[in-house]
Design a protein around this motif. Sequence first.
Motif, PDB file in Angstrom:
ATOM      1  N   ARG A   1      30.792 -11.872  13.068  1.00 11.79           N
ATOM      2  CA  ARG A   1      30.387 -11.730  11.662  1.00 11.79           C
ATOM      3  C   ARG A   1      29.365 -10.597  11.529  1.00 11.79           C
ATOM      4  NH1 ARG A   1      30.146 -14.379   6.551  1.00 11.79           N
ATOM      5  NH2 ARG A   1      28.803 -13.041   5.281  1.00 11.79           N
ATOM      6  N   GLU A   2      28.439 -10.514  12.462  1.00 12.81           N
ATOM      7  CA  GLU A   2      27.424  -9.469  12.438  1.00 12.81           C
ATOM      8  C   GLU A   2      28.061  -8.081  12.562  1.00 12.81           C
ATOM      9  OE1 GLU A   2      23.246  -8.445  14.829  1.00 12.81           O
ATOM     10  OE2 GLU A   2      24.699  -9.858  15.674  1.00 12.81           O
ATOM     11  N   ILE A   3      29.055  -7.970  13.439  1.00 13.04           N
ATOM     12  CA  ILE A   3      29.725  -6.684  13.635  1.00 13.04           C
ATOM     13  C   ILE A   3      30.590  -6.349  12.422  1.00 13.04           C
ATOM     14  CG2 ILE A   3      31.249  -5.357  15.141  1.00 13.04           C
ATOM     15  CD1 ILE A   3      28.506  -6.089  16.335  1.00 13.04           C
ATOM     16  N   ALA A   4      31.186  -7.357  11.799  1.00  9.12           N
ATOM     17  CA  ALA A   4      31.943  -7.116  10.573  1.00  9.12           C
ATOM     18  C   ALA A   4      31.030  -6.569   9.482  1.00  9.12           C
ATOM     19  CB  ALA A   4      32.618  -8.406  10.113  1.00  9.12           C
TER      20      ALA A   4
ATOM     21  N   ARG B   1      30.862   1.885   6.183  1.00  9.69           N
ATOM     22  CA  ARG B   1      32.222   2.302   5.835  1.00  9.69           C
ATOM     23  C   ARG B   1      32.281   3.588   5.022  1.00  9.69           C
ATOM     24  NH1 ARG B   1      34.781  -2.283   1.923  1.00  9.69           N
ATOM     25  NH2 ARG B   1      33.063  -2.567   0.470  1.00  9.69           N
ATOM     26  N   ASP B   2      31.198   3.996   4.437  1.00  9.67           N
ATOM     27  CA  ASP B   2      31.184   5.280   3.732  1.00  9.67           C
ATOM     28  C   ASP B   2      30.632   6.407   4.602  1.00  9.67           C
ATOM     29  OD1 ASP B   2      32.217   4.179   1.377  1.00  9.67           O
ATOM     30  OD2 ASP B   2      30.230   3.528   0.726  1.00  9.67           O
ATOM     31  N   ARG B   3      30.396   6.097   5.869  1.00 14.33           N
ATOM     32  CA  ARG B   3      29.813   7.095   6.773  1.00 14.33           C
ATOM     33  C   ARG B   3      30.664   7.349   8.010  1.00 14.33           C
ATOM     34  NH1 ARG B   3      23.760   4.981   7.485  1.00 14.33           N
ATOM     35  NH2 ARG B   3      24.617   2.968   6.813  1.00 14.33           N
ATOM     36  N   GLY B   4      31.914   6.905   7.990  1.00 15.23           N
ATOM     37  CA  GLY B   4      32.801   7.204   9.111  1.00 15.23           C
ATOM     38  C   GLY B   4      33.431   6.004   9.774  1.00 15.23           C
ATOM     39  N   VAL B   5      32.946   4.799   9.490  1.00 15.06           N
ATOM     40  CA  VAL B   5      33.575   3.592  10.024  1.00 15.06           C
ATOM     41  C   VAL B   5      34.616   3.118   9.017  1.00 15.06           C
ATOM     42  CG1 VAL B   5      33.226   1.184  10.698  1.00 15.06           C
ATOM     43  CG2 VAL B   5      31.541   2.916  11.343  1.00 15.06           C
ATOM     44  N   VAL B   6      35.856   2.970   9.468  1.00 12.68           N
ATOM     45  CA  VAL B   6      36.930   2.623   8.535  1.00 12.68           C
ATOM     46  C   VAL B   6      37.499   1.226   8.762  1.00 12.68           C
ATOM     47  CG1 VAL B   6      37.606   5.005   8.079  1.00 12.68           C
ATOM     48  CG2 VAL B   6      38.658   3.766   9.995  1.00 12.68           C
ATOM     49  N   GLY B   7      36.988   0.505   9.769  1.00  9.96           N
ATOM     50  CA  GLY B   7      37.535  -0.824   9.986  1.00  9.96           C
ATOM     51  C   GLY B   7      36.851  -1.586  11.092  1.00  9.96           C
ATOM     52  N   PHE B   8      37.372  -2.771  11.333  1.00  8.27           N
ATOM     53  CA  PHE B   8      36.809  -3.768  12.249  1.00  8.27           C
ATOM     54  C   PHE B   8      37.928  -4.268  13.161  1.00  8.27           C
ATOM     55  CE2 PHE B   8      36.130  -8.457  12.771  1.00  8.27           C
ATOM     56  CZ  PHE B   8      35.029  -8.411  13.607  1.00  8.27           C
TER      57      PHE B   8
ATOM     58  N   GLU C   1      37.310 -13.333   7.034  1.00  5.25           N
ATOM     59  CA  GLU C   1      37.166 -13.690   5.626  1.00  5.25           C
ATOM     60  C   GLU C   1      36.135 -12.783   4.950  1.00  5.25           C
ATOM     61  OE1 GLU C   1      36.229 -17.815   5.823  1.00  5.25           O
ATOM     62  OE2 GLU C   1      38.323 -18.428   6.121  1.00  5.25           O
ATOM     63  N   TYR C   2      35.083 -12.437   5.681  1.00 10.30           N
ATOM     64  CA  TYR C   2      34.085 -11.517   5.143  1.00 10.30           C
ATOM     65  C   TYR C   2      34.718 -10.153   4.870  1.00 10.30           C
ATOM     66  CZ  TYR C   2      30.142  -8.309   4.888  1.00 10.30           C
ATOM     67  OH  TYR C   2      29.277  -7.321   4.493  1.00 10.30           O
TER      68      TYR C   2
ATOM     69  N   GLN D   1      35.255  -8.200   1.243  1.00 14.45           N
ATOM     70  CA  GLN D   1      34.694  -6.874   0.985  1.00 14.45           C
ATOM     71  C   GLN D   1      35.770  -5.814   0.770  1.00 14.45           C
ATOM     72  OE1 GLN D   1      31.366  -6.137   0.677  1.00 14.45           O
ATOM     73  NE2 GLN D   1      31.011  -8.340   0.782  1.00 14.45           N
ATOM     74  N   CYS D   2      37.044  -6.260   0.705  1.00 16.00           N
ATOM     75  CA  CYS D   2      38.175  -5.327   0.576  1.00 16.00           C
ATOM     76  C   CYS D   2      38.123  -4.269   1.681  1.00 16.00           C
ATOM     77  CB  CYS D   2      38.191  -4.670  -0.798  1.00 16.00           C
ATOM     78  SG  CYS D   2      38.437  -5.832  -2.153  1.00 16.00           S
ATOM     79  N   ALA D   3      37.820  -4.719   2.891  1.00 16.52           N
ATOM     80  CA  ALA D   3      37.686  -3.819   4.037  1.00 16.52           C
ATOM     81  C   ALA D   3      38.816  -4.075   5.033  1.00 16.52           C
ATOM     82  CB  ALA D   3      36.327  -4.025   4.708  1.00 16.52           C
ATOM     83  N   HIS D   4      39.145  -3.061   5.799  1.00 14.66           N
ATOM     84  CA  HIS D   4      40.283  -3.122   6.715  1.00 14.66           C
ATOM     85  C   HIS D   4      39.905  -3.699   8.076  1.00 14.66           C
ATOM     86  CE1 HIS D   4      42.761  -0.777   4.010  1.00 14.66           C
ATOM     87  NE2 HIS D   4      41.823   0.161   3.932  1.00 14.66           N
ATOM     88  N   PHE D   5      40.885  -4.343   8.725  1.00 15.59           N
ATOM     89  CA  PHE D   5      40.665  -4.775  10.101  1.00 15.59           C
ATOM     90  C   PHE D   5      41.990  -4.903  10.843  1.00 15.59           C
ATOM     91  CE2 PHE D   5      40.861  -8.623   7.525  1.00 15.59           C
ATOM     92  CZ  PHE D   5      41.649  -9.519   8.258  1.00 15.59           C
ATOM     93  N   THR D   6      41.891  -4.738  12.137  1.00 18.34           N
ATOM     94  CA  THR D   6      43.001  -4.934  13.058  1.00 18.34           C
ATOM     95  C   THR D   6      42.560  -5.941  14.102  1.00 18.34           C
ATOM     96  OG1 THR D   6      44.507  -3.815  14.615  1.00 18.34           O
ATOM     97  CG2 THR D   6      42.267  -2.968  14.478  1.00 18.34           C
TER      98      THR D   6
END
Length: 367
Positions: free
Chosen positions: A157-160, A167-174, A193-194, A198-203
């Motif tokens: 959760r902390e890493i997410a 995410r606006d500085r070069g990180v695009v996912g988890f 779920e987090y 946040q409408c964020a991407h993950f693999t």
Amino acid sequence: MISIEQCRLAPKVLLHDHLDGGLRPATVLDLARETGYDRLPAETADDLAQWFATAADSGSLETYLETFAHTVAVMQTEAALERVARECVEDLSNDGVVYAEVRFAPELHLEKGLTLEAVVESVLRGFAAGEAQAREQGRPIVVRCLVTAMRHAARSREIAELAVAFRDRGVVGFDIAGAEAGNPPSRHLDAFEYMRGQCAHFTIHAGEAFGLPSIHEAVAFCGTDRLGHGVRVIDDIELPPGATPADASFPGAELGEIANYVRDKRIPLELCPSSNVQTGAVASLADHPFNILAKLRFRVTVNTDNRLMSNTTMSREFTVLHQQFGYGWADFERFTVNAMKSAFIPFPERLRLIDDVIKPGFAVLMG
């Protein structure tokens, strides 16, 4: 025949590459001397490269992962992280990669007092420096970062949250990574779920060592955008009698519910042919289901996983697939477009790279 030199000319897209699995052997030696790390198993760059390749060629994911103790050990300072990230971009650019998402686990780089934020900032500085140098040399590349949580730990959760913060500085996912057995994706539902909230991407690393149950959890419970490896989805496909992985087509193949879902939803498979053999996910390149999945129109992509451990590059992976399954430029263009469509950057940026870089690049190669 397509040579590896020709493959270097192709514009390539890389979605699954580990920063701590792609160091130059000479850099490992340099950083070990600078940091006082004295446990390296070899004293020259050539011998060290050979050691990594041999040690990783075990047929076991757990044993394969043990090799990372040495690379992670020398990546514990801002300067070391920045250098490794910059050289990663340089090496990918020199290999003809035009877009890459490189992943690493910030929690593994805190042994000398760095904060998670400082770790990520150092890597992003290195990526930016590498991109600038590549542009100056006429080989532009876009590199973005995926931050990974270790699936056996309790910091997902902390890493997410870290992924979203940057995410606006070069990180695009988890991502989550590490030994699959005993560490199912569902243990990290809170993180996923987090990310969705946040409408964020993950693999999710799934279907490499543990098979269909991990794929089922990743797609059905966790809602992953992509499958890291996912090669064991083949376990849910029944081929016609006498079929082999090298066949030209697979009429009559029957897909189970999980395989059908993955294909119907166009969930990308981050396949890593050489690495999949080394970790025992498949018995050999001849047995790799890449061709089966490609012919059945899964969204397959070609990846390196760990360039140091697997002694590979994207060009080598293309060459291996060409030699094993007879793929040509049209096939490689399709796999590359698959990957670009599946990237975690905004749609206009994906479309620009497809229309302005990838398709023109392959058009030149196809004459």
